[in-house]
Design a protein around this motif. Structure first.
Motif, PDB file in Angstrom:
ATOM      1  N   THR A   3       0.841  -1.185   0.000  1.00 43.36           N
ATOM      2  CA  THR A   3       0.000   0.000   0.000  1.00 43.36           C
ATOM      3  C   THR A   3       0.878   1.237   0.000  1.00 43.36           C
ATOM      4  OG1 THR A   3      -1.687  -1.160   1.274  1.00 43.36           O
ATOM      5  CG2 THR A   3      -1.773   1.239   1.293  1.00 43.36           C
ATOM      6  N   LEU A   4       0.646   2.124  -0.965  1.00 44.16           N
ATOM      7  CA  LEU A   4       1.340   3.405  -0.996  1.00 44.16           C
ATOM      8  C   LEU A   4       0.427   4.436  -0.348  1.00 44.16           C
ATOM      9  CD1 LEU A   4       3.674   5.243  -1.921  1.00 44.16           C
ATOM     10  CD2 LEU A   4       2.418   5.581  -4.057  1.00 44.16           C
ATOM     11  N   THR A   5       0.897   5.051   0.731  1.00 45.21           N
ATOM     12  CA  THR A   5       0.112   6.085   1.398  1.00 45.21           C
ATOM     13  C   THR A   5       0.958   7.346   1.535  1.00 45.21           C
ATOM     14  OG1 THR A   5       0.738   5.235   3.576  1.00 45.21           O
ATOM     15  CG2 THR A   5      -1.385   4.535   2.714  1.00 45.21           C
ATOM     16  N   VAL A   6       0.266   8.472   1.575  1.00 48.66           N
ATOM     17  CA  VAL A   6       0.915   9.761   1.805  1.00 48.66           C
ATOM     18  C   VAL A   6       0.215  10.384   3.004  1.00 48.66           C
ATOM     19  CG1 VAL A   6       1.538  12.000   0.848  1.00 48.66           C
ATOM     20  CG2 VAL A   6       1.344  10.013  -0.679  1.00 48.66           C
ATOM     21  N   TRP A   7       1.004  10.689   4.030  1.00 46.67           N
ATOM     22  CA  TRP A   7       0.495  11.268   5.268  1.00 46.67           C
ATOM     23  C   TRP A   7       1.046  12.674   5.410  1.00 46.67           C
ATOM     24  CZ3 TRP A   7      -2.967   8.479   8.006  1.00 46.67           C
ATOM     25  CH2 TRP A   7      -3.041   7.108   7.739  1.00 46.67           C
ATOM     26  N   ILE A 143      -3.627  11.778   2.942  1.00 49.14           N
ATOM     27  CA  ILE A 143      -4.032  12.579   1.785  1.00 49.14           C
ATOM     28  C   ILE A 143      -4.029  11.788   0.492  1.00 49.14           C
ATOM     29  CG2 ILE A 143      -3.530  14.838   2.748  1.00 49.14           C
ATOM     30  CD1 ILE A 143      -0.910  14.892   1.306  1.00 49.14           C
ATOM     31  N   SER A 144      -3.452  10.589   0.505  1.00 49.99           N
ATOM     32  CA  SER A 144      -3.517   9.776  -0.700  1.00 49.99           C
ATOM     33  C   SER A 144      -3.165   8.329  -0.389  1.00 49.99           C
ATOM     34  CB  SER A 144      -2.548  10.298  -1.760  1.00 49.99           C
ATOM     35  OG  SER A 144      -2.690   9.566  -2.949  1.00 49.99           O
ATOM     36  N   THR A 145      -3.812   7.418  -1.115  1.00 48.54           N
ATOM     37  CA  THR A 145      -3.530   6.000  -0.974  1.00 48.54           C
ATOM     38  C   THR A 145      -3.968   5.272  -2.237  1.00 48.54           C
ATOM     39  OG1 THR A 145      -3.915   4.018   0.344  1.00 48.54           O
ATOM     40  CG2 THR A 145      -5.748   5.551   0.161  1.00 48.54           C
ATOM     41  N   ASN A 146      -3.383   4.107  -2.468  1.00 51.49           N
ATOM     42  CA  ASN A 146      -3.810   3.283  -3.592  1.00 51.49           C
ATOM     43  C   ASN A 146      -4.778   2.185  -3.145  1.00 51.49           C
ATOM     44  OD1 ASN A 146      -1.932   1.685  -2.243  1.00 51.49           O
ATOM     45  ND2 ASN A 146      -0.958   0.931  -4.096  1.00 51.49           N
ATOM     46  N   LEU A 147      -5.308   2.320  -1.941  1.00 54.09           N
ATOM     47  CA  LEU A 147      -6.292   1.372  -1.443  1.00 54.09           C
ATOM     48  C   LEU A 147      -7.638   1.590  -2.125  1.00 54.09           C
ATOM     49  CD1 LEU A 147      -5.558   1.669   2.380  1.00 54.09           C
ATOM     50  CD2 LEU A 147      -4.945  -0.240   0.890  1.00 54.09           C
ATOM     51  N   SER A 148      -8.500   0.583  -2.040  1.00 46.25           N
ATOM     52  CA  SER A 148      -9.869   0.759  -2.517  1.00 46.25           C
ATOM     53  C   SER A 148     -10.564   1.778  -1.618  1.00 46.25           C
ATOM     54  CB  SER A 148     -10.626  -0.566  -2.461  1.00 46.25           C
ATOM     55  OG  SER A 148     -10.872  -0.924  -1.103  1.00 46.25           O
ATOM     56  N   GLN A 149     -11.682   2.311  -2.063  1.00 46.89           N
ATOM     57  CA  GLN A 149     -12.398   3.314  -1.263  1.00 46.89           C
ATOM     58  C   GLN A 149     -12.796   2.738   0.097  1.00 46.89           C
ATOM     59  OE1 GLN A 149     -12.827   6.642  -2.204  1.00 46.89           O
ATOM     60  NE2 GLN A 149     -13.283   6.771  -0.020  1.00 46.89           N
ATOM     61  N   GLU A 150     -13.245   1.499   0.119  1.00 45.65           N
ATOM     62  CA  GLU A 150     -13.642   0.862   1.384  1.00 45.65           C
ATOM     63  C   GLU A 150     -12.443   0.723   2.327  1.00 45.65           C
ATOM     64  OE1 GLU A 150     -14.871  -3.611   2.423  1.00 45.65           O
ATOM     65  OE2 GLU A 150     -16.351  -2.588   1.157  1.00 45.65           O
ATOM     66  N   GLN A 151     -11.295   0.291   1.790  1.00 40.30           N
ATOM     67  CA  GLN A 151     -10.097   0.151   2.605  1.00 40.30           C
ATOM     68  C   GLN A 151      -9.612   1.515   3.098  1.00 40.30           C
ATOM     69  OE1 GLN A 151      -7.958  -1.836  -0.544  1.00 40.30           O
ATOM     70  NE2 GLN A 151      -7.893  -3.758   0.599  1.00 40.30           N
ATOM     71  N   GLU A 152      -9.674   2.515   2.220  1.00 47.86           N
ATOM     72  CA  GLU A 152      -9.260   3.867   2.597  1.00 47.86           C
ATOM     73  C   GLU A 152     -10.152   4.414   3.706  1.00 47.86           C
ATOM     74  OE1 GLU A 152      -8.883   8.338   0.698  1.00 47.86           O
ATOM     75  OE2 GLU A 152      -8.904   6.617  -0.666  1.00 47.86           O
TER      76      GLU A 152
END
Length: 161
Positions: A3-7, A143-152
């Motif tokens: 998972t790529l996330t931006v915090w 502020i950003s993730t490549n997760l599905s909307q439900e996972q996000e």
């Protein structure tokens, strides 16, 4: 799946503080960090400082070229001059495959401003409740993730104060 996330953090040193927390979590095997980088933008500075976290992950999964290109696109940091321009078109398609497109770039550019910082991290195998507890008081904003909307939505709910 990684998972790529931006915090985002509301201080220029918030992302660096988060790196220390992330290191502790990785040592406890509560999260696997495949790659990470930070952007810190002190108030009054003309441009942000960027850093790939080799000390956290060794040789990262994405590599310095990826982070350099990404930060160059987001913050207009000329890292490799004309070479980036030539490579940007070819690499642009690959960035889209991991969820990085014009909307991603605009969102990050609009939100990471002087006086703030951001942690970009590629992870897997997170023990979410333990990770959340470790970040308590740091107030990260996803502020950003490549997760599905439900996972996000679940991740946002876990980190909501």
């Amino acid at each position: 799946m990684a998972t790529l996330t931006v915090w985002k953090f509301d201080s220029a040193n918030g992302a660096d503080d988060a790196v220390n927390t992330l290191q502790d979590l990785a040592k406890q095997q509560l999260i696997t960090v495949h790659d990470a980088a930070t952007v810190s933008w002190p108030s009054g500075a003309k441009k942000p400082k960027t850093r790939q976290l080799n000390n956290l992950v060794g040789v990262g999964a994405l590599g310095g070229m990826f982070w350099g290109l990404l930060f160059g696109l987001i913050f207009f940091i000329p890292l490799l001059g004309a070479a980036i321009g030539a490579a940007a078109g070819a690499i642009g398609g690959a960035l889209t495959d991991v969820g990085i497109d014009d909307d991603f770039i605009k969102k990050i550019r609009d939100q990471v401003t002087p006086g703030t910082s951001a942690l970009f991290v590629l992870t897997s195998d997170a023990v979410l409740d333990k990770v959340h507890g470790a970040f308590e008081g740091q107030h990260p904003e996803l502020i950003s993730t490549n997760l599905s909307q439900e996972q996000e939505d679940a991740l946002r709910a876990a980190f909501a104060d």
